[in-house]
Design a protein around this motif. Structure first.
Motif, short mmCIF file in Angstrom:
data_model
loop_
_atom_site.label_atom_id
_atom_site.label_comp_id
_atom_site.label_asym_id
_atom_site.label_seq_id
_atom_site.Cartn_x
_atom_site.Cartn_y
_atom_site.Cartn_z
N MET A 1 0.71 -1.19 0.00
CA MET A 1 0.13 -0.02 0.02
C MET A 1 0.80 1.19 0.06
N LEU A 2 1.96 1.27 0.75
CA LEU A 2 2.63 2.56 1.06
C LEU A 2 3.41 2.64 -0.44
N SER A 3 4.04 1.73 -1.22
CA SER A 3 4.68 1.89 -2.37
C SER A 3 3.76 2.30 -3.73
N ALA A 4 2.47 1.78 -3.39
CA ALA A 4 1.41 2.25 -4.35
C ALA A 4 1.01 3.57 -4.30
N ASP A 5 1.10 4.14 -3.22
CA ASP A 5 0.70 5.43 -3.00
C ASP A 5 1.61 6.54 -3.45
N PRO A 6 1.19 7.39 -4.44
CA PRO A 6 1.99 8.40 -5.13
C PRO A 6 2.56 9.51 -4.35
N PHE A 7 1.94 9.62 -3.29
CA PHE A 7 2.24 10.71 -2.32
C PHE A 7 3.10 10.38 -0.85
N SER A 8 3.40 8.87 -1.03
CA SER A 8 4.00 8.51 0.18
C SER A 8 5.39 8.86 0.27
N TYR A 9 6.17 9.15 1.50
CA TYR A 9 7.37 9.25 1.45
C TYR A 9 8.20 8.14 0.42
N LEU A 10 7.88 7.02 0.52
CA LEU A 10 8.56 5.95 -0.06
C LEU A 10 8.62 6.25 -1.50
N THR A 11 7.45 6.50 -2.15
CA THR A 11 7.29 6.88 -3.57
C THR A 11 7.86 8.32 -3.88
N THR A 12 7.60 9.19 -3.10
CA THR A 12 8.01 10.69 -3.42
C THR A 12 9.51 10.84 -3.02
N SER A 13 9.92 10.37 -2.00
CA SER A 13 11.23 10.70 -1.56
C SER A 13 11.88 9.44 -0.76
N PRO A 14 12.20 8.50 -1.59
CA PRO A 14 12.50 7.04 -0.91
C PRO A 14 13.82 7.22 0.08
N GLY A 15 14.55 8.32 -0.12
CA GLY A 15 15.75 8.51 0.93
C GLY A 15 15.31 9.39 1.94
N TRP A 16 14.13 9.59 2.23
CA TRP A 16 13.68 10.63 2.96
C TRP A 16 13.96 10.13 4.48
N LYS A 17 14.21 10.89 5.57
CA LYS A 17 14.24 10.58 7.03
C LYS A 17 13.53 11.72 7.93
N PRO A 18 12.99 11.20 8.81
CA PRO A 18 12.18 12.17 9.60
C PRO A 18 13.09 13.62 9.84
N VAL A 19 12.49 14.56 9.83
CA VAL A 19 12.98 15.74 10.22
C VAL A 19 12.82 16.39 11.65
N LEU A 20 12.08 15.77 12.34
CA LEU A 20 11.79 15.89 13.64
C LEU A 20 12.79 15.22 14.69
N CYS A 21 13.23 15.80 15.69
CA CYS A 21 14.23 15.21 16.42
C CYS A 21 13.52 14.09 17.17
N GLY A 22 13.97 12.63 17.12
CA GLY A 22 13.49 11.51 17.72
C GLY A 22 14.76 11.28 18.77
N ALA A 23 14.46 10.21 19.39
CA ALA A 23 15.39 9.85 20.49
C ALA A 23 16.76 9.50 19.88
N ARG A 24 16.61 8.97 18.56
CA ARG A 24 17.83 8.42 17.53
C ARG A 24 17.68 9.32 16.60
N PRO A 25 18.67 9.98 15.89
CA PRO A 25 18.84 10.84 14.79
C PRO A 25 18.22 10.08 13.74
N GLY A 26 17.54 10.53 12.90
CA GLY A 26 17.20 9.76 11.63
C GLY A 26 15.98 8.80 11.98
N ASP A 27 15.66 8.70 12.97
CA ASP A 27 14.49 7.69 13.29
C ASP A 27 13.22 8.53 13.86
N PHE A 28 11.95 7.98 14.04
CA PHE A 28 10.96 8.66 14.88
C PHE A 28 10.06 7.54 15.07
N THR A 29 9.57 7.51 16.39
CA THR A 29 8.61 6.27 16.97
C THR A 29 7.51 7.10 17.52
N MET A 30 6.64 6.32 17.90
CA MET A 30 5.29 6.70 18.67
C MET A 30 5.58 7.41 19.78
#
Length: 533
Positions: A480-509
């Protein structure tokens, strides 16, 4: 079958021919039945999502639901066998069944389910459109269960905050008191004004819905602070503040779905097989790419019934008998067998469709790992057992018939003509569980839902799904995510979360909750207070 449309929603009869499920009479009622519609006019998880109950008898070749394993014959156990299997699924008294996954992920899974099966239409329209072809969009992780149809079509979901550019969600208060805890916005009858009414089904879920609304509001504030520097850095062409915030919310949510939720619940080998890190060009940087082996479609992706009615219902086994909501409330079950309308009953359970009672704001530290695990509750492990509240549903959920959720799920799988678990295991090239491992009466096939649960129980002590369950859930999610033309996986497959999580480049609930500031302290954050009414 050669020439068969890949999106077909018809079902093969027991003799292997393509025909109407209405001709199957193995102790089953009509395939379109919904196992007793709940008495409440408000939709909930016991009500069949529009179109799902009609999958076997539809002659149309497109829709929200379809089949993942189209060449497998249906396994239709009779009522006697369903009853015998259901009796094996009652949680043993006093057994130590807690797993390692924090309890909040059970309800995050329910929240995700409502997102990909978004159904905002009225009950009248659902009956007029039983094949679910008119008003559904392609299943996507796009939070339309939160955003609804947007501020132009549903302006009552939103409000403008003085001095802040962009549109915020309107936020309510418990009991309508301006000084009370935050709640979903509600009308005078207490009905939640949200994109999908199912997300008010229980207090934990409604507080999760509220958290995502506050996440959007907080990102709007973050983008427009300090001369809108973050907005200028992250916006795309023609994006206003609301559109930019919505995209960032969706992409961070999609990251959580893939890298936090899915990664926790499926087998690591399957996860890495479906989500690969490979360069798009020679000598390029590795990016996320999806490889699907069994989930395919011709026109547009759909929700496979093997996923919706079997594999993804693993979450029912993760439900605890009771939860402690905060230091003052609990432990309480999600619901009780008595009608919630009985006097005083509203304080004996965590059921929803009502204003939040006083002092009932959730403490997310008890549901997600926010660093302080002293009071963290864990979900039940993934196994064949269901907690007592699920085996005796209240009238509002059961609709006056079949209050046992185990029987409901098994019966629905039979009515929809799902293949057996052994058939699916063979189809994906796995060694099926033998009869002794399945621990079922007799030596017959296992319903797919039971098989997925039992496989997880034996695979790793219920810490994750097993081979069959992991394959179905991983391929559907990532497909589903790969078929969505607006998902980060389709639009920008190298994208990383821009908000600061506990670990750089990651983002959890846990990072999302920490960013909102909601549910981690007795008082809501300043941003949340400013967005409340």
């Amino acid at each position: 079958m050669p020439g068969e449309d890949s999106d077909t929603v018809r079902v093969r009869r027991l003799d292997g021919h393509l025909g109407d499920a209405g001709q199957m009479t193995v102790g089953m009622a009509g395939a379109g039945e919904s196992l007793g519609l709940p008495a409440s006019s408000i939709r909930n998880h016991a009500r069949v999502t529009r179109g799902l109950g009609y999958v076997p008898e539809s002659s149309l070749s497109t829709g929200l639901f379809g089949r993942m394993f189209r060449r497998l014959d249906p396994y239709i156990p009779d009522d006697t066998r369903i009853e015998a299997i259901a009796r094996l699924m009652s949680e043993p008294a006093g057994a130590a069944l807690d797993g390692k996954i924090p309890a909040g992920y059970t309800y995050l899974g329910q929240f995700i389910d409502h997102d990909i099966t978004f159904d905002p239409t009225s009950s009248l329209q659902r009956w007029n459109d039983p094949d679910a072809l008119v008003n559904f969009r392609t299943p996507r992780f796009d939070l339309d269960s939160v955003y609804g149809r947007g501020p132009a079509d549903q302006p009552y979901l939103y409000e403008k905050v003085p001095g802040v550019e962009g549109i915020h969600f309107a936020i309510g208060r418990a009991k309508g008191d301006a000084k009370a805890e935050l709640d979903l916005p509600r009308d005078s009858r207490g009905i939640a004004l949200i994109g999908d009414p199912r997300n008010d089904e229980n207090v934990i879920l409604s507080q999760l819905q509220l958290t995502f609304m506050l996440f959007h509001n907080r990102i709007c504030d973050w983008l427009t602070a300090n001369d809108a520097a973050e907005y200028e850095r992250h916006r795309r062409a023609d994006e206003g503040v609301f559109d930019c915030a919505q995209r960032l919310v969706r992409w961070h949510y999609q990251w959580i779905v893939v890298h936090d939720f899915l990664k926790r619940i499926v087998d690591a080998v399957t996860y890495k097989d479906v989500l690969r890190h490979e360069p798009l060009i020679p000598q390029g940087e590795p990016v996320e790419q999806v490889r699907l082996r069994f989930f395919s479609w011709r026109h547009r992706p759909f929700v496979p019934v093997e996923f919706a009615v079997a594999a993804y219902r693993f979450g029912h086994s993760m439900v605890r008998p009771a939860y402690t909501l905060n230091a003052r409330v609990g432990p309480l079950p999600v619901f009780t067998p008595e009608s919630v309308s009985e006097p005083g009953g509203e304080l004996r359970h965590l059921g929803g469709f009502r204003r939040l009672p006083a002092d009932w704001q959730v403490d997310w530290r008890r549901f997600f790992d926010l660093g302080d695990t002293a009071h963290l509750q864990h979900a039940r492990r993934i196994d064949r057992y269901l907690a007592p509240p699920l085996l005796d549903l209240p009238p509002e959920l059961a609709g006056g018939s079949m209050a046992d959720l185990a029987r409901r799920n098994l019966t629905r799988g039979a009515r929809l003509g799902l293949p057996s678990g052994q058939q699916v295991a063979l189809a994906i090239g796995a060694e099926p569980l033998d009869y002794e491992d399945l621990d079922l009466p007799g030596r017959g096939p296992a319903p797919l839902w039971y098989y997925v649960l039992r496989e997880a129980e034996l695979h790793d002590g219920g810490r994750t799904l097993g081979t069959v369950g992991s394959r179905i859930v991983s391929e559907v999610f990532l497909g589903m995510l790969s078929a969505d033309p607006f998902s980060y996986l389709t639009t920008s497959p190298g994208w990383k979360p821009v908000l600061c999580g506990a670990r750089p480049g990651d983002f959890t609930m846990a990072d999302l909750i920490d960013f909102t500031g909601f549910g981690v302290s007795p008082q809501p954050s300043p941003a949340a207070r400013r967005g409340a009414r």
